[in-house]
Design a protein around this motif. Structure first.
Motif, short mmCIF file in Angstrom:
data_model
loop_
_atom_site.label_atom_id
_atom_site.label_comp_id
_atom_site.label_asym_id
_atom_site.label_seq_id
_atom_site.Cartn_x
_atom_site.Cartn_y
_atom_site.Cartn_z
N ALA A 132 42.75 -19.19 23.09
CA ALA A 132 42.68 -20.43 23.67
C ALA A 132 42.80 -21.57 22.72
CB ALA A 132 41.65 -20.52 24.58
N GLN B 56 43.56 -21.47 19.56
CA GLN B 56 45.04 -21.23 18.74
C GLN B 56 46.09 -21.82 19.66
OE1 GLN B 56 45.29 -16.98 18.07
NE2 GLN B 56 45.48 -17.49 15.69
N SER B 57 46.09 -21.59 20.90
CA SER B 57 47.26 -22.16 21.63
C SER B 57 47.34 -23.72 21.81
CB SER B 57 47.30 -21.41 23.10
OG SER B 57 46.31 -22.02 23.93
N LEU B 58 45.91 -24.21 21.58
CA LEU B 58 46.00 -25.79 21.68
C LEU B 58 46.30 -26.44 20.27
CD1 LEU B 58 42.95 -25.71 23.96
CD2 LEU B 58 45.02 -26.64 24.57
N GLY B 59 46.49 -25.44 19.27
CA GLY B 59 46.88 -26.00 17.88
C GLY B 59 45.67 -25.76 16.92
N SER C 248 49.46 -21.49 16.76
CA SER C 248 48.96 -23.03 16.73
C SER C 248 49.96 -23.90 16.51
CB SER C 248 47.65 -23.00 15.59
OG SER C 248 48.51 -22.84 14.49
N MET D 96 52.58 -24.41 22.80
CA MET D 96 52.63 -23.65 24.23
C MET D 96 51.28 -24.01 24.81
SD MET D 96 55.20 -20.63 23.86
CE MET D 96 56.87 -20.92 23.32
N PHE E 195 44.50 -18.50 30.70
CA PHE E 195 44.42 -16.85 30.44
C PHE E 195 43.80 -16.47 31.84
CE2 PHE E 195 44.24 -18.83 26.53
CZ PHE E 195 44.74 -17.86 25.60
N ILE F 117 42.76 -32.15 18.09
CA ILE F 117 43.38 -31.53 17.06
C ILE F 117 44.55 -32.20 16.41
CG2 ILE F 117 44.51 -29.48 16.47
CD1 ILE F 117 42.44 -27.75 17.87
N ARG F 118 45.22 -32.99 17.40
CA ARG F 118 46.35 -33.57 17.14
C ARG F 118 46.24 -34.90 16.87
NH1 ARG F 118 47.38 -29.54 20.22
NH2 ARG F 118 49.76 -28.68 20.14
N ILE G 159 48.03 -31.09 26.08
CA ILE G 159 48.99 -31.04 24.82
C ILE G 159 50.30 -31.53 25.27
CG2 ILE G 159 47.30 -30.02 23.40
CD1 ILE G 159 49.34 -27.30 23.82
#
Lengths: 266, 358
Positions: free
Chosen positions: A168, A170-173, B73, B77, B81, B102-103, B150
C-alpha cells in the motif's frame, strides 16, 4: 456461585504461592538493607550508596550504554526482521537460531572471543582506547539482547499485515526508508518498546562483559560493593529493582492509549 | 488507442504457470474487470501492472511507455487491496494524505484534496478516526480515497469487496462505479464474483488457468460466451452436445429430437457442436409424457429452488442429463416435482460452441 468460587481457589493458591516466592526474598533483602544502624531501621545504607560518586557514575555509564544498545538493536533488528518476513521467510529459522545463540554461548566466551579478535594488536583494535572499548561493549550488549529484541519485534510484525501495508505504501509512492520509518516502525512500536526495556534491564545489571573489558559499568560496581560491604549491596539490589520497575512503568505509559499495533490490525 | 497494455505477459511460481501469455488493452477512462476463479492468474496480472511482481516474459505499457521494470513507487498507480490495508497508526485523514505528503504537496493543496475526497466517499465526519474505529465498508471507502488522492494514472482494485457483507458489497460497488465514472479514471478491477463484474464494468476479461478466455462487454460475455468455460463460469447455463442436421435452415439433432438453432447456420451437416442455452430462455409446458415432442426437449421436474422473483427448476431429461429452467415464481406451482414437461427455446436464443479438443 459457590462452585465458581471453589473452582477459582486453586488458581488463587498458585498466584499466592508465586507472589510469595518472588516477594519474600525481596522483602527480606529490603528489611536487611534497613538494618545498617544497630537496633533500629534506617535508610543509612541507601544514603551511603547514593552518596557514593561511583554509584551515579556507573548508573549513568550503564544507562547511556543501554540507550546506545537499544538504538543499535532497533537499527539492526527491525529492518532485518521486516525483510525476513517480507522477502526471505525461508531464512527465518536460520535467523531465529542465530539470535538464540547468545542464550547458549556464555557471555564470558563471547567476550574472550572479542578480546582475541579486537585486541590492540589486531587489524581492528577496538580495545585500544576507552571509546572504542565502549563501542565494543555496546556491540556485545546488542548481541546479548538479540534474543529478546528479535523475538519482540518479530512478534510485533506478526500482528500486522506486513505485505499489504508495504505494498500500500509503495503504491502511494513510498520508498523503503519511508515505509520502514513511517509505516512499519510506528506499527510495531509496542513490540520495539518491549524489546527496548528488556535490553535496558539486561544492560543495567550486566557484569561479565563490562568487568572483563574493564569498563566502569553498574554491574561490576554492584559486584564490588557486594564483595566488600554488608548492607549496601542489599540497598543496591532494591535500587536495581526500582530502576527495572520504573522501566516497566514507562513501557506501560508509552503504550497506554496510543493507537496502533493490535487495535488497528484485522 | 490503448492507454494500458499488457503484451504477452508470462509468469510462473515454481512449477505453476500463473500467466501463459496474456495480451490486453485498456482504453483511457475504461473500467475493465479481470474475472475468473481462484488461481486463474487475474491477481498476478494486476500485481504485475502494479509492479509488485515481475513478469517472466512480456511487457506492460502505459501511455506508450514501457513500465515493466519501473518500481511500484514510481508508477503512479493507486491500489485498493482485498485485505484492509489502511495504516493503523494514522488517522483516516493522515491515511488519505500519505501519498500527497510523499509527493511534498503544499499543505493547502493537501487539505483541499483531502476534503474533496472525504466528501466524495461520503465520510466527512470520519477524518479524525483511526482505522480500527471504522467498519469494514468505511475502511475500504477510505482505502479508495487514499488511492485516489495521488490522482493515479490507473486505479487498481484487487477484490476490494470480498471481505464485506452482501448488502455493503452491493452498495459499495455502485459507489466505486459512480466515483470512477465521475473522475473518468482508467480502472483495472479484479474479482471472482461474476455479478460484481457484470454490474460495474465497461468490459470484462474472463480468465482461466493463466489465459484469457474471452473479452467483451458484460452483455457479450453473458449472452454470447465463446468458450465452454465462459459459458459455465458466467451465470447458470445449460449445455448439451448435438449434431448439425441442416446448416442452411439451422437445425441440430439432440438425442433424436430436431431442434432449431440459428447459430449453426453455415456449419457442415454432421458436425458435432455444443449448444448453450440460458435457463431464463427456456419455456416450459406441461405434457402427458406419452408423445415425443417436436422441436422441444421433454423431461420430468425433479427439484425446485426458490430464488425470489423466479424459481429454478431442475428437469431430468433423457440419458441422465438435466436441464435448468427459470420460471416466474408465480407460475412455478404449475410445474410440481414429478410433473412431465417439455422445454422449448427460440431458435435465436441458443449459442453454439465448438467441442473442446479431446
Amino acid at each position: 456461585m459457590g462452585a465458581v468460587t471453589r473452582g477459582r481457589a486453586p488458581a488463587w493458591l498458585v498466584l499466592l504461592a508465586g507472589s510469595l516466592y518472588f516477594f519474600i526474598p525481596l522483602l527480606g533483602t529490603f528489611e536487611f538493607s534497613l538494618r545498617y544502624l544497630r537496633g533500629k531501621y534506617s535508610l543509612e545504607a541507601y544514603r551511603i550508596v547514593l552518596a557514593d560518586p561511583r554509584f551515579g557514575a556507573t548508573v549513568t555509564y550503564s544507562a547511556i550504554l543501554a540507550v546506545a544498545t537499544i538504538v543499535m538493536g532497533v537499527v539492526l533488528v527491525v529492518p532485518t526482521a521486516y525483510w525476513i518476513r517480507l522477502r526471505l521467510p525461508r531464512l527465518r529459522p536460520v535467523v531465529e537460531f542465530i539470535t538464540l545463540l547468545p542464550l547458549v554461548i556464555p557471555a564470558i566466551v563471547i567476550v574472550f572471543g572479542y578480546l582475541r579478535i579486537y585486541n590492540s594488536t589486531s587489524v581492528l583494535p577496538l580495545t585500544g582506547s576507552e571509546h572504542t572499548t565502549d563501542l565494543l561493549l555496546m556491540f556485545g550488549y546488542v548481541t546479548l539482547a538479540l534474543p529478546y529484541m528479535y523475538r519482540a519485534v518479530d512478534t510485533g510484525l506478526r500482528a500486522i499485515n506486513v505485505h499489504t501495508l508495504t505494498e500500500a505504501a509503495q503504491s502511494l509512492g513510498g520508498g523503503w526508508s519511508t515505509i520502514l520509518l513511517r509505516v512499519i516502525l510506528p506499527n510495531v512500536r509496542t513490540a520495539v518498546l518491549s524489546g527496548a526495556f528488556l535490553t535496558f534491564a539486561i544492560v543495567i545489571g550486566e557484569f561479565t562483559m563490562a568487568s572483563l573489558l574493564d569498563r566502569p559499568a553498574f554491574g561490576p560496581y554492584l559486584q564490588l560493593i557486594g564483595a566488600n560491604r554488608a548492607y549496601e549491596p542489599a540497598a543496591l539490589a532494591i535500587i536495581s529493582f526500582a530502576i527495572t520497575w520504573a522501566c516497566m512503568g514507562l513501557l506501560q505509559i508509552f503504550v497506554r492509549g496510543t493507537p496502533g499495533q493490535m487495535a488497528g490490525t484485522h | 488507442m490503448a492507454y494500458l497494455e499488457l503484451q504477452g505477459l508470462q509468469k510462473s511460481f515454481g512449477d505453476v504457470m500463473a500467466l501463459r501469455g496474456v495480451d490486453l488493452s485498456v482504453a483511457r477512462g475504461e473500467f475493465l474487470t479481470l474475472l475468473g476463479p481462484s488461481g486463474c492468474g487475474k491477481t498476478t496480472a494486476l500485481r504485475i501492472v502494479a509492479g509488485f511482481e515481475s513478469p517472466d516474459g512480456g511487457r506492460v505499457m502505459l501511455d506508450g511507455h514501457d513500465i515493466t521494470t519501473v518500481t511500484p513507487s514510481r508508477r503512479d498507480m493507486g491500489m485498493v487491496f482485498q485485505a484492509y490495508s489502511l495504516f493503523p497508526n494514522m488517522t483516516a485523514e493522515q491515511n488519505v494524505e500519505f501519498g500527497l505528503r510523499i509527493r511534498r504537496r503544499p499543505s493547502a493543496e493537501r487539505a483541499r484534496r483531502v476534503g474533496e475526497l472525504f466528501d466524495l466517499i461520503g465520510l466527512p465526519d470520519a477524518r479524525k478516526r483511526y482505522p480500527h474505529q471504522l467498519s469494514g465498508g468505511q475502511q475500504q471507502r477510505l482505502a479508495l480515497a487514499r488511492a485516489l488522492a495521488i490522482e493515479p494514472r490507473v486505479l487498481l482494485l484487487d477484490e476490494p469487496l470480498s471481505a464485506l457483507d452482501a448488502r455493503v458489497r452491493v452498495q459499495l460497488r455502485e459507489e466505486i462505479r459512480r466515483i470512477q465514472t465521475n473522475l473518468g479514471i482508467t480502472t483495472l478491477y479484479v474479482t471472482h464474483d461474476q455479478e460484481e463484474a457484470m454490474s460495474i464494468s465497461d468490459r470484462v476479461v474472463v480468465m482461466s488457468r493463466g489465459r484469457i478466455e474471452q473479452i467483451g462487454s458484460p452483455a457479450d460475455i453473458y449472452g454470447s460466451p465463446t468458450t465452454p468455460f465462459v459459458a459455465e463460469f458466467v451465470g447458470t447455463i445449460n449445455w448439451f452436445e448435438a449434431q448439425v442436421l441442416d446448416g442452411g435452415e439451422g437445425a441440430v439433432d439432440y438425442s433424436g429430437t430436431r431442434l432449431r438453432v440459428d447459430a449453426v447456420r453455415g456449419r457442415a451437416p454432421g458436425q458435432r457442436v455444443v449448444v448453450v442455452v440460458r435457463p431464463e430462455v427456456l419455456e416450459l409446458e406441461r405434457s402427458n409424457g406419452e408423445q415425443r415432442p417436436t422441436g422441444a426437449i421433454s423431461g420430468r421436474v425433479i427439484s425446485h429452488s426458490f430464488l425470489g422473483a423466479v424459481t429454478r427448476l431442475k428437469i431430468s431429461v433423457e440419458e441422465g442429463a438435466a436441464l435448468i429452467a427459470d420460471v416466474g415464481s408465480v407460475r412455478a406451482g404449475a410445474f410440481p416435482i414429478g410433473a412431465q414437461v417439455v422445454a422449448r427455446f427460440a431458435p435465436d436464443a441458443a449459442r453454439v460452441l465448438n467441442l473442446p479438443p479431446g
